[in-house]
Design a protein around this motif. Structure first.
Motif, mmCIF file in Angstrom:
data_model
loop_
_atom_site.group_PDB
_atom_site.id
_atom_site.type_symbol
_atom_site.label_atom_id
_atom_site.label_comp_id
_atom_site.label_asym_id
_atom_site.label_seq_id
_atom_site.Cartn_x
_atom_site.Cartn_y
_atom_site.Cartn_z
ATOM 1 N N THR A 2 9.757 25.431 -26.568
ATOM 2 C CA THR A 2 10.647 25.145 -25.451
ATOM 3 C C THR A 2 9.925 24.315 -24.409
ATOM 4 O OG1 THR A 2 11.757 27.257 -25.797
ATOM 5 C CG2 THR A 2 12.113 26.184 -23.694
ATOM 6 N N TYR A 3 10.616 23.306 -23.904
ATOM 7 C CA TYR A 3 10.074 22.477 -22.834
ATOM 8 C C TYR A 3 10.444 23.129 -21.504
ATOM 9 C CZ TYR A 3 8.981 18.279 -20.159
ATOM 10 O OH TYR A 3 8.423 17.387 -19.291
ATOM 11 N N ASP A 4 9.453 23.485 -20.706
ATOM 12 C CA ASP A 4 9.687 24.190 -19.440
ATOM 13 C C ASP A 4 10.032 23.188 -18.344
ATOM 14 O OD1 ASP A 4 9.738 25.818 -17.231
ATOM 15 O OD2 ASP A 4 7.587 26.181 -17.202
ATOM 16 N N ASP A 5 11.308 23.072 -18.030
ATOM 17 C CA ASP A 5 11.726 22.167 -16.964
ATOM 18 C C ASP A 5 12.439 22.915 -15.831
ATOM 19 O OD1 ASP A 5 14.062 22.803 -18.245
ATOM 20 O OD2 ASP A 5 14.778 20.744 -18.435
ATOM 21 N N VAL A 6 12.077 24.182 -15.647
ATOM 22 C CA VAL A 6 12.713 25.015 -14.626
ATOM 23 C C VAL A 6 12.555 24.402 -13.232
ATOM 24 C CG1 VAL A 6 12.647 27.259 -13.483
ATOM 25 C CG2 VAL A 6 12.513 27.118 -15.965
ATOM 26 N N ASN A 7 11.377 23.904 -12.899
ATOM 27 C CA ASN A 7 11.118 23.348 -11.560
ATOM 28 C C ASN A 7 11.018 21.827 -11.573
ATOM 29 O OD1 ASN A 7 10.996 25.845 -10.210
ATOM 30 N ND2 ASN A 7 8.933 26.172 -11.017
ATOM 31 N N ILE A 8 11.755 21.176 -12.457
ATOM 32 C CA ILE A 8 11.633 19.728 -12.617
ATOM 33 C C ILE A 8 11.943 18.952 -11.332
ATOM 34 C CG2 ILE A 8 13.976 19.260 -13.434
ATOM 35 C CD1 ILE A 8 12.592 17.421 -15.565
ATOM 36 N N ALA A 9 12.755 19.491 -10.458
ATOM 37 C CA ALA A 9 13.104 18.811 -9.208
ATOM 38 C C ALA A 9 12.107 19.093 -8.080
ATOM 39 C CB ALA A 9 14.505 19.213 -8.767
ATOM 40 N N ASN A 34 -6.940 12.547 -18.663
ATOM 41 C CA ASN A 34 -5.959 13.544 -18.245
ATOM 42 C C ASN A 34 -4.579 12.906 -18.168
ATOM 43 O OD1 ASN A 34 -6.786 12.029 -16.062
ATOM 44 N ND2 ASN A 34 -7.094 13.727 -14.699
ATOM 45 N N TRP A 35 -3.579 13.674 -18.555
ATOM 46 C CA TRP A 35 -2.204 13.203 -18.479
ATOM 47 C C TRP A 35 -1.255 14.382 -18.419
ATOM 48 C CZ3 TRP A 35 -4.748 12.883 -23.240
ATOM 49 C CH2 TRP A 35 -4.207 13.648 -24.263
ATOM 50 N N ALA A 36 -0.025 14.083 -18.067
ATOM 51 C CA ALA A 36 1.043 15.087 -18.032
ATOM 52 C C ALA A 36 2.354 14.346 -17.836
ATOM 53 C CB ALA A 36 0.819 16.090 -16.903
ATOM 54 N N ASP A 37 3.449 15.052 -17.951
ATOM 55 C CA ASP A 37 4.747 14.484 -17.619
ATOM 56 C C ASP A 37 4.921 14.547 -16.109
ATOM 57 O OD1 ASP A 37 5.257 14.178 -20.282
ATOM 58 O OD2 ASP A 37 6.624 15.864 -20.448
ATOM 59 N N TYR A 38 5.308 13.447 -15.510
ATOM 60 C CA TYR A 38 5.663 13.309 -14.093
ATOM 61 C C TYR A 38 4.487 13.171 -13.131
ATOM 62 C CZ TYR A 38 10.263 14.439 -15.808
ATOM 63 O OH TYR A 38 11.414 14.427 -16.513
ATOM 64 N N ARG A 39 3.408 13.898 -13.267
ATOM 65 C CA ARG A 39 2.242 13.761 -12.395
ATOM 66 C C ARG A 39 0.982 13.795 -13.251
ATOM 67 N NH1 ARG A 39 4.478 13.961 -6.930
ATOM 68 N NH2 ARG A 39 2.482 13.189 -6.257
ATOM 69 N N VAL A 40 -0.135 13.316 -12.692
ATOM 70 C CA VAL A 40 -1.411 13.334 -13.411
ATOM 71 C C VAL A 40 -2.273 14.435 -12.807
ATOM 72 C CG1 VAL A 40 -3.452 12.020 -14.067
ATOM 73 C CG2 VAL A 40 -1.244 10.855 -13.838
ATOM 74 N N PRO A 41 -2.598 15.484 -13.590
ATOM 75 C CA PRO A 41 -3.407 16.585 -13.050
ATOM 76 C C PRO A 41 -4.863 16.183 -12.863
ATOM 77 C CG PRO A 41 -3.052 16.911 -15.385
ATOM 78 C CD PRO A 41 -2.245 15.701 -14.993
#
Length: 93
Positions: A2-9, A34-41
């Motif tokens: 499951t892709y966790d997009d609960v706090n996507i906004a 390093n990479w991620a969806d939406y932001r770079v950690p």
């Protein structure tokens, strides 16, 4: 799976994150990766200057981030769209 997009906004949201080291198959040189969806950690504080979404600082645009800056249409007068495509050096070269 499951892709966790609960706090996507939410500001600062990222998912599918990786922080580690990259090494080429024929090299002993390691680079931070390093990479991620939406932001770079774990990125430099001056790299991602976005308040609520990912936005690359001007000094990093020349390192291959121009397409992201143009996609986000950051209000930056230094960003000028080229009429013809310009090949950029890839980060691993």
């Amino acid at each position: 799976m499951t892709y966790d997009d609960v706090n996507i906004a939410s500001d600062g949201y990222f998912n599918n994150a990786f922080v580690g080291m990259w090494r080429g198959y024929k090299s002993t040189v390691e680079k931070k990766c390093n990479w991620a969806d939406y932001r770079v950690p774990s990125s430099n504080c001056d790299f991602d200057i976005g308040a609520g979404e990912f936005n690359v600082a001007e000094k990093y645009i020349k390192n291959g981030w121009l397409d992201i800056a143009l996609k986000n249409m950051a209000p930056n007068p230094a960003i000028i769209k080229n009429k013809t495509p310009v090949s950029q050096k890839l980060w691993w070269q």
